[in-house]
Structures are given as structure tokens and as C-alpha cells.
Write a protein that holds these residues in place. Sequence first.
Motif, mmCIF file in Angstrom:
data_model
loop_
_atom_site.group_PDB
_atom_site.id
_atom_site.type_symbol
_atom_site.label_atom_id
_atom_site.label_comp_id
_atom_site.label_asym_id
_atom_site.label_seq_id
_atom_site.Cartn_x
_atom_site.Cartn_y
_atom_site.Cartn_z
ATOM 1 N N LYS A 269 0.851 -1.190 0.000
ATOM 2 C CA LYS A 269 0.000 0.000 0.000
ATOM 3 C C LYS A 269 0.889 1.242 0.000
ATOM 4 C CE LYS A 269 -3.409 2.910 0.701
ATOM 5 N NZ LYS A 269 -4.336 2.840 1.827
ATOM 6 N N ILE B 49 1.072 5.622 -0.622
ATOM 7 C CA ILE B 49 0.374 6.906 -0.681
ATOM 8 C C ILE B 49 1.030 7.741 -1.784
ATOM 9 C CG2 ILE B 49 -0.111 9.079 0.529
ATOM 10 C CD1 ILE B 49 -1.784 6.757 1.506
ATOM 11 N N GLU C 59 -3.011 5.018 -3.116
ATOM 12 C CA GLU C 59 -4.064 5.972 -2.752
ATOM 13 C C GLU C 59 -3.538 7.376 -2.974
ATOM 14 O OE1 GLU C 59 -6.702 7.575 1.055
ATOM 15 O OE2 GLU C 59 -5.467 5.774 1.272
ATOM 16 N N CYS D 239 -3.484 11.286 -2.528
ATOM 17 C CA CYS D 239 -3.883 12.281 -1.531
ATOM 18 C C CYS D 239 -3.550 13.680 -2.041
ATOM 19 C CB CYS D 239 -3.160 12.033 -0.204
ATOM 20 S SG CYS D 239 -3.608 10.479 0.603
ATOM 21 N N GLN E 185 -4.695 13.674 9.655
ATOM 22 C CA GLN E 185 -5.250 12.568 8.868
ATOM 23 C C GLN E 185 -4.264 12.120 7.792
ATOM 24 O OE1 GLN E 185 -8.741 13.563 6.565
ATOM 25 N NE2 GLN E 185 -9.466 11.444 6.551
ATOM 26 N N LEU E 186 -3.642 13.077 7.099
ATOM 27 C CA LEU E 186 -2.656 12.734 6.079
ATOM 28 C C LEU E 186 -1.446 12.048 6.718
ATOM 29 C CD1 LEU E 186 -1.592 12.792 3.196
ATOM 30 C CD2 LEU E 186 -0.810 15.150 3.598
ATOM 31 N N THR F 85 -1.394 10.201 9.380
ATOM 32 C CA THR F 85 -1.774 8.832 9.751
ATOM 33 C C THR F 85 -1.699 7.905 8.550
ATOM 34 O OG1 THR F 85 -3.213 9.640 11.514
ATOM 35 C CG2 THR F 85 -3.630 7.412 10.703
ATOM 36 N N LYS F 86 -2.171 8.371 7.381
ATOM 37 C CA LYS F 86 -2.126 7.559 6.168
ATOM 38 C C LYS F 86 -0.688 7.271 5.758
ATOM 39 C CE LYS F 86 -6.591 8.860 4.163
ATOM 40 N NZ LYS F 86 -7.286 9.393 2.962
ATOM 41 N N ALA G 240 1.357 3.525 5.591
ATOM 42 C CA ALA G 240 1.660 3.041 4.245
ATOM 43 C C ALA G 240 3.020 2.367 4.191
ATOM 44 C CB ALA G 240 1.616 4.197 3.251
#
Length: 797
Positions: free
Chosen positions: A2, A4, A34, A36, A58-59, A61-62, A66
Motif C-alpha cells: 500500500k 500513498i 491511494e 492524496c 489525517q494525512l 496517519t495515512k 503506508a
Amino acid sequence: MKFIGIVGTNADYSNNRILLQYMQNHFGSQHEIEICEINQLPLFNENIMKPTPANVAQLATKIAAADGVIIATPEYDHSIPAALKSALEWLSCQVHPFTHKPVMVVGASYGPQGSSRAQQHLRQILDSPGVGAIVLPGDEFLLGHVKDAFDTQHQLKDAQTRSFLEACFAHFVDFARIINRQYKKAAPKIAEKPQLTWNGAYDVIVIGFGAAGATAARFAADNGAKVLLTDAAPEGHEGGNVRYAGQVVATGTDYDKMLAYYKAMLGPIDLDADLLQTYVHGMVNMRQYFRDHLDVEPVSYNDTYKNGTKGEVAKGLAPEYPEYAGADTFDLSMVHEGFFDAALWKNLRQHVVDRHQNIDVWLASPAQHLIQDPLTKAITGVTIKRNGHNVNIQAKNGVVLACGGFETDKKAIQDYLGAPHLATIGTLYNQGDGIKMAEEIGADMWHMKSYEGLGMLSGMTFATQPGERGKLILAPWTDLYTGSIFVVGDDGSRYFREDEANRHGRLYDHGTWRIPTAQDHPYLIFDQQQYDQFKAATKLPDPDFFSRVVKADNLADLAAKTDLDATTLQQTVTEFNGFAENGVDYSQHRAAATMRAFTAGTYYAVKLESGMLNTQGGPRRNANAEILNTKQQPIPHLYGAGELGGANANQYAGGSNLAECLIFGKIAGENAAKEKSATMVAPVIAAANVDLGGNDLGAADSLADISVGPNQYLGVSEAGIGGQVVVRVTYTDDKIQAVEVVKQSESEDVGKAAVEQLPAAMVAANSYDVDAISGASASSNAIKSAVKNAIAKTVKA
């Protein structure tokens, strides 16, 4: 794994965003990317850094969760954009998600260097204390001259560039595994993708055998494609809504005026400018289209009927909005004189039959799913239910969705149109399959609330039973709105002006024309005077009218029998009587001359239902007939035409849908037939025990299986709505002894009446020249010509 992907700019349009989207699609089968955005992050400011803004957290955390990050940066003034620098400052102040995080840097620019200076600066920033990222060394993907790098479907055009990007990404995957292993973050195992089994292959698959589908199939075939045309309807019921339509096609003579007219009908509703211009251009050139592609000299409605010697047989049909600018250019084209006789449909169907060597037709074979390549997102085939089996059929160059709307899907009608139910005037086989398939692969939707009505009063018909088509009544019927009669909605009150002519179901509403809110159980309400008025009529447009009537001795009993509110119904009658006596209808503004007060005594009701010709909603498309995803980008190899995602919204002019079918069906078929670059799909593997069958529409229908006895002769006509009509005539002593319709695929309602009634009438008259069945002229003429053909053989016998 995964990853980002961070778009390194806050601009609405960015080639670097397109680059990330390409990577997301291209590598999506094995790794998730994903994307962003940073356009909603505030400008970095130490005064507001505690607490960390929610969208920054929030960004972060992603990123922390990842396996790695890909940053796509433009180049501004030899450096990265200020928005990206601000974002990195947020992500290295209170929070530090980049610590020991594998990062790949890519970039695109208009010039030849492909953001090289910006990438160099970004690497320095990511290496700084507080950021602590570990950047992939060596592999610099610099996409220069980006304006020419992508095709119209946002695919990288240059094979060498694609190959280099794939190599860089493969190195990054390996690099991320090593870094994550070093810092105790285990990479997930990659599940092997199951191999797709194909049961057959065509160049183009067209879903839906109506006007749009037939057009797309023939133009794809004419451009060298081997085509599969598949439809959910069984043999004899193919044709979609076109077989039931008026057979008129919107036509213009002046481009600028036609464009102004259609913009006026759209009103405040926006429509893609290129698509609208393509649409109008096609309508302005429609007469030449008829000559070149339908092989007929078009008949002009204006010249023949409205301004011609035959009189105006369809008042208000062309144009429906004469008050709008440009209306005087509007006309309708027909393949011959006449309406509602399936003439256009038979022409289009014959063009498909004539190309039987290049077009295979599968009937009773509904499409189930579109098959999408996980890397490129191109549509590579269709899952079709054929002879009881779900089979995967490959489409090498394209798929065309032309399978109509959701006219018979009650749930969709309630969800999208907000109506409890509507009476289907057209085909019973438009069940919304195209919408479901398009949603599954991420298509954007539009015009989901738009639909067209037509019929008596406000576009109504008499209430139908489940599985029954609504009867379209267009004949003048002034008794429905002249006298002691009105229409009520669910509570027993009037809700529209009964004497106003509808414009495809629309009535005037505060400066525009809208379809009135559909009621669950609307009724015609009338008294004994009006009943006697109906009885005195020489011939009613609906011969079954009196069998539909509900009778009661008083209004309270009538309300009970019709599930209306008794108090409201009584008040409505009282108010109506006052309006009639005073000469002003303060409720609905009906003309006073059409109103007569109710008398006491027996009362009557007839249940009505709002009719629906077709829905317009479905997947959004562009001027090239390409279906778009939710990011407004074309879904590779997927095209659309017809009423599934139709261009018409707001107000509607008759003939516009058929024009759209012909115009965009041609565009879709031609573009789908163009040879595409190889897609990442498995080879064709024939599955065992699946009989796909051949072409369900051969070049000619066989009569070999029809037996004949002494003095019996077969007659054939190709004039039927569903194709060939075959009769067996017993003929002796210069007399027709019997007529049997042994093969036909006419409509299940009025066509059926012709099949059942005409043979006896011909025997009684000893002639094929008998009156046609009302509302079934095409089926009647087909049967009559078949009998004529059989009798001609008796002379030779």
C-alpha cells in the motif's frame, strides 16, 4: 503493498496528478496507490501548530500506515511549489510520519527537463532532520514535454517511457521491502491474480439492440470490426423503445438557431459544450444521414404535414416550444410518411441483418458485468448470460453500452425519479442493467432524474397491471377535460390543469415545463352527465374504456372504492362547481368553457397512471461517445449511446432521443472499432460444455419447418415490427377457407390483437383487404401483405 501518492500542487488541473493517476491504474493489480491531495491543508504557521490541524493529522496517519510514499512534483522557479513545501513543514513539525519511510520522487513539466531541479530540491528537503525520509536513490523519473506525453485517455503514449517508469517502480517496490524489513515493517504477501477464462472473442461488443445499438453495430462492422450485438429481449421483442416510438427524428436546417433552441430547452441545466455542439451538428445534417446511411429520401414533417397538403396531424409536435429562439428551424425527419409504425426500427434492423457475416446477434442474452483490466482500467470484455451459462466474451477494441434505461425497474424509479410507479409505454426489457454495470466499473452518472412522458392529459395512461405496457393514447379526446370531469391525486384533490396540452408529459410550471409529480392512484372523476357524454361518442380512442369504470351512488362511496379521502373529494367537487358557475378556475386555471358543474346522483371514476416513454439517466459520456469515470476521464475502450445516459435534460423535444441514437450510435461504433493497443488480458480459452450458438438473426428466416397440406399456401411478409410474418392460407374454389398466422414476433399487446382478429375478418370478407386493427397498423399491414403473398401463389399452383 500500500502506497500513498501525494499530488505536489494545489492546482485544480495538474499533469502531475494525471501521472499519479496513471501509476495508480497501471500498477493497481498488484499494489494499491491511494492518491492524496494537499489543496485543503492550511498554510504552515507555527502559531496554529498546536494542536495539529485535523486534515494534517489525517494525512500523517495515512503516510505512517503506508509501505511507502510517491510524491509527484511540478517545478516552479527551479524548486517545488510553495504548497508542497508548506505540507512538508506540517509533516515534520509536531508529527513525523516520514521517519524511515521509503519515498519515490517523480515529476512532470512542460519543458524537456521534467522537473529535475524541483526533484533535486525535494530530495534535499526529505533528507533533512525532522523529515527523515529514505528516498529511492538513482531512479529519477523525469517526464518532460508532458503536454504531448499522454493520449486522450490519459495513457502514456511512448512505450520506452512506460518501460522506464515500470523499471523505476519495480526498483521502488524492492527498495520499500528492504527498508521496511530493516525497520521492522513487514510487507504483505502479494496474492496471485486468478487467470481470466474467455469463452469467445470479438473486436467490438454492443450491448442493446435498439436504435443506438443497431447503429453502433453496423458502423463498427462497416469499419472492419467483427461485432457481437447482444440483447436481453427474446427473439421478436428486440428493438428497445424505437419499435414503439413515433419514428420521427429531430432535424434542423440552421446550426446557430438549432443550438440556441436546444440551449433554451436545457435552461439552467449545464451540458458539455462539445457534446451539445456535436449533437446539434448531427441534427442539422440529419437529412443527409438518412440518404447516406438509411438509404431513403427523408420525409419532412413540416413540408408534408404541418405546412403541406396532408394537414397538421400532430399539433405542436414540431416545434414543441415555438416561443423559444431558434424554434423555426426545427423539423422532423421520417423514413416514409406515417407515425408509430416501426418504419425506422425496421430500417435499422434490416441494416444489421444485411451485415450478418460481420455482426452476430444474441437474443435473450443479457449482459451481466463489464470486465475491466485491473492495470489499465480498460474494458476488455463482457460477461453475458447465454443459453443458461455466464460466459466471458472478449472485446478486443471496445464495448458500447446502448441498453436503454430503467423503465421497468420499480426500485430505480422510486430511488431516482421519486415516483411510486410509472406505466411503461415502451419496451418491457429496459431493466436498468446498463446503469448497474457502469456503476460497477466506476462510471460517473448524470441526468438520473430526467424522464419523458407522453399520452392523454398530463402524459397519462389508464392504470396497468404488472408486466403490462401502458396504452399510448394520442388521439384527440376532448371528453376527458370538457364537461363535469376532472383528475384528482391521491388525496382526492386536483393537481394539474386538465385542458392543457402536455409537452412530452410536461405542463407549464413557473416559467418552464415540468412533469407533474406522479401520484400513486390518480383518478378521472365524473358524473352521470359526463358518462352519458362518453356513451354518446361515436368511437372512443380506448374501446375498453367502460370496462375500466368504477361506479358509486354517492361521492362517499366512490371515495371508499378508490381509496380517496371522502371529505377532500367532496370539497373538490364543490369547488369545481363554483368555478364552473362563476367562470373562473382559481385552482388550476382551466378554461371556463370546458367546465360544467356536477349534478347529484351517480358518480364514476377511472384509475389512471403517469406514463413513461423512457428515462435519460445513466453513465456520463463526452462528444466522442466515451463513457467517463467520476474524475471526468474516459474509461478506456468503453462507449455509450442512446437513452442510457442520454444528453437530454430539463425540457425535451420529440424526436431528440432517436436523433441522439443515430448520431452517437455512429460515433460510438466507429470509435469502438478502432484498433487499440494490446491490453493485459489472458488469451482466449474455450470453456467446455458451453454452447454459445450462432447468430440469432440469420440472413433469412427458414420456412422448412412449417408444414402445408392440400390447398394450403405459405405467405411471407417482412413488414412486421419483429421481423418476418408467415401465414398459412387454405384456399379453394376462389375462396379463403382459413388463415393461420404460423410465425410472427409482433408486439405483445396491440400486435397480438391483429394476429388474433385479422384472420377471421379476412375469411369473412374473402379478402386480405380488410380494416387494420386500431393502434396496430404495422402488424395489420404485415399480416395482410403475407396473406396477399399466399393468395398470389394460388394463381401459379
